[in-house]
Design a protein around this motif. Structure first.
Motif: not given
Lengths: 388, 388
Positions: B353-379
């Motif tokens: 179910v998490t795989e489908i959730t990520a695909i539905h939202h067009g996301r690469d299911p990596q750790h948010l903490t490893d990403q930079t930049g604001p979350i809302h701007a991207r998502s």
């Protein structure tokens, strides 16, 4: 059996072992070997008490047949039942293809199993060793030994307990190294042991203490986190501050504790099997909680909130002369969660709980389809399927 | 309100809109603006009927206050309520810090909202346009227009409907492009529109049809997949073959259909908003289902099972002269799921179910903490938090 019982998380199966021992009419079914692909791996368990099974030994293929054997097992004692499904024609079958060969150890759940109940109650790991074939030795099918780790986290020290039958010292000594390795790998499988000219097949079943999730917060948004974490086998504690919470809200949690950040260490023990999610939404409480958590061995601290908020928190720490070390920073996950998208309460909870699940199992949460090589060789993920 | 109502998935909030329209005493609360970080974003909704709220507009801070306004809204009509929580002292508060400024549009849920109910019933996207400030124009606060996509998946064609008040043609024409863009981004926000010397602030609320999950299978293991998918907002259909299933098992699903692979297309429509998980555990059924699914536009086909099993399935296809094209192979996820580890039924369901959730939202299911930049701007992930 109902799907709810069949899909019971590991914590509930262990709870059922604890209550089954006092019940005295309960049976434990443990998968000890599978040939071909199977939905569940060796070590999968079902506890049967009062005509109800808790836990899954297959994809639903054999549970009813195992239930039907309860009386016989209680009367005659332990035996291994082989279910050979290789010839099953599923065309008009149960809707769940069941194939391969599954060996299931069936045994009355007696006081002999108390070490497992005790380990569960004190959240310690344990290995259960069961003789599957002792014909060419002086141990008998169904005999048990229990191995407790003594201190060291790498399982180098083990203490063996044989509640009802004596096991030869030489056998115990031969078993120490493979048992420690299997405990370290959280693996369950049978091994062949040779000692003093004798040989036996012994099933070594690693039962790790369920991971602990401690959620700091008291809002509605804590509840979906608790619910999802319970489903995937965490033992869950909710910590609320200032006694302000409606604790009935957290009925799915194992424990609800009301305390203050400064008194945390009095109510809770944190070890490397503990995961913490900080979501009090109160900046000061979250900061004090983080400070306390970094003083423990806990390896995951999920901080719910924006990057901007965490930068402010880092500033607050810096103002007190505390700069996060690299190893401290590595333990802080902020924003907590995997990038799965979606903004509803359950989306946020899903993002956090899946992150902790992956970290607990040492996984990089990528798509399985993008990986190569067998799943089981790398892992305990059991999506291989009994086919026809 | 209970946490269950507060954390209701989007499908239930839309269901509550449908029933609220006939109730005639229901109120719709929609977040139209937030300043500072907030738990929920503009477009978050709560439906209030019979003194019960369904859905979340904040982290639990304001829901009770909004509930208390129901009578007034039913008597006086639509208005925007501003909740300024910047001064809230949460030390002895509700346990959920509530900060920032939240503007909530409160309106009686009338027959005017029928286009939203209809869109939900036929699983189509819709945008609701609401005048927030019309003082310097000829539209009034609370006036609605509804925009339906006409055909093209990129929302280039839109048909506007203004059930109760006329909107000037020039205004509608000016709104077309930004509405299409916000529908394409699944975004909700207010925009300032200028036309013929007039100006108005209009809230454009994209309401996408919930994603559809179709699960092929009838075993116990289907149930946790259905339960988790429902929690994160999927509309779920279970498809069983040969009429063998105990359909009561799937009470959490929206629909249970008994059919055969060859007759799938008669019972179900598959589009790019549909996700399919194939877990009948029957090799022939799974293969025929895969063949049917590849003939549809569905972009995710999760095949539960081992790599070895899928290789056998590829061989079976090849024996019939069918080799998967690259684009077909890209749509097949096998083994289905993210690599999260764990082997229990809920672990497997979580992985899928998490795989489908990520695909539905067009996301690469990596750790948010490893990403930079604001979350809302991207998502639309809304883990930013109301702080003090």
């Amino acid at each position: 059996m109902t799907t709810g019982d069949w899909s019971a998380p590991e914590t509930e199966v262990l709870d059922a072992i604890v209550s089954g021992i006092t019940n005295q009419q309960a049976v434990l079914a443990t998968v000890v070997a599978v040939e071909g692909s199977a939905y569940r791996r060796p070590g999968a368990k079902m506890v049967i008490a009062d005509d109800t099974g808790i836990g899954a030994v297959t994809a639903g293929c054999l549970e009813d047949e195992v239930l039907a054997l309860t009386e016989q097992v209680l009367a005659d004692g332990a035996h291994i039942e082989r279910f050979d499904l290789t010839g099953t024609n599923d065309v008009w079958g149960l809707g769940v293809g069941c194939n391969g060969v599954v060996d299931i150890l069936l045994e009355p759940l007696t006081v002999e199993y108390r070490p497992v109940a005790h380990a569960h109650e004190v959240a310690e790991d344990i290995a259960v060793l069961t003789v599957l074939d002792g014909e060419r030795s002086d141990v008998e099918q169904g005999d048990h030994a229990f191995a407790h780790p003594t201190g060291a986290a790498d399982y180098r020290g083990l203490s063996f307990e044989t509640p009802t039958t004596d096991w030869p010292d030489e056998l115990i000594s031969t078993l120490t190294k493979p048992t420690a390795e299997m405990l370290a790998a959280d693996a369950s499988d049978s091994i062949t042991v040779n000692w003093e000219g004798k040989t036996a097949e012994i099933f070594v079943d690693s039962i790790h203490a369920p991971p602990e999730l401690v959620v700091f917060g008291s809002g509605h948004d804590v509840v979906p986190v608790v619910e999802l974490a319970k489903q995937v086998g965490f033992s869950v504690t909710v910590v609320t501050f200032r006694g302000a919470a409606d604790n009935k809200r957290f009925s799915a949690a194992d424990r609800v504790i009301t305390t203050s950040p400064a008194e945390l260490h009095e109510s809770l023990a944190f070890d490397t099997n503990t995961y913490a999610v900080v979501m009090s939404h109160n900046f000061v409480d979250d900061r004090l909680t983080l400070e306390e958590l970094l003083a423990t061995p806990v390896e995951y601290v999920g901080m719910v909130g924006s990057r901007e908020r965490f930068r402010e928190m880092q500033d607050a720490f810096a103002a007190e002369g505390h700069r996060f070390s690299a190893s401290e920073r590595d333990r802080i996950y902020t924003p907590a969660g995997l990038d799965l998208g979606g903004g509803t309460p359950f989306h946020i909870a899903q993002s956090i709980v899946t992150e902790i699940t992956a970290i607990h199992h040492g996984r990089d949460p990528q798509h399985l389809t993008d990986q190569t090589g067998p799943i089981h060789a790398r892992s305990t993920v059991t999506q291989s399927v009994d086919d026809d």
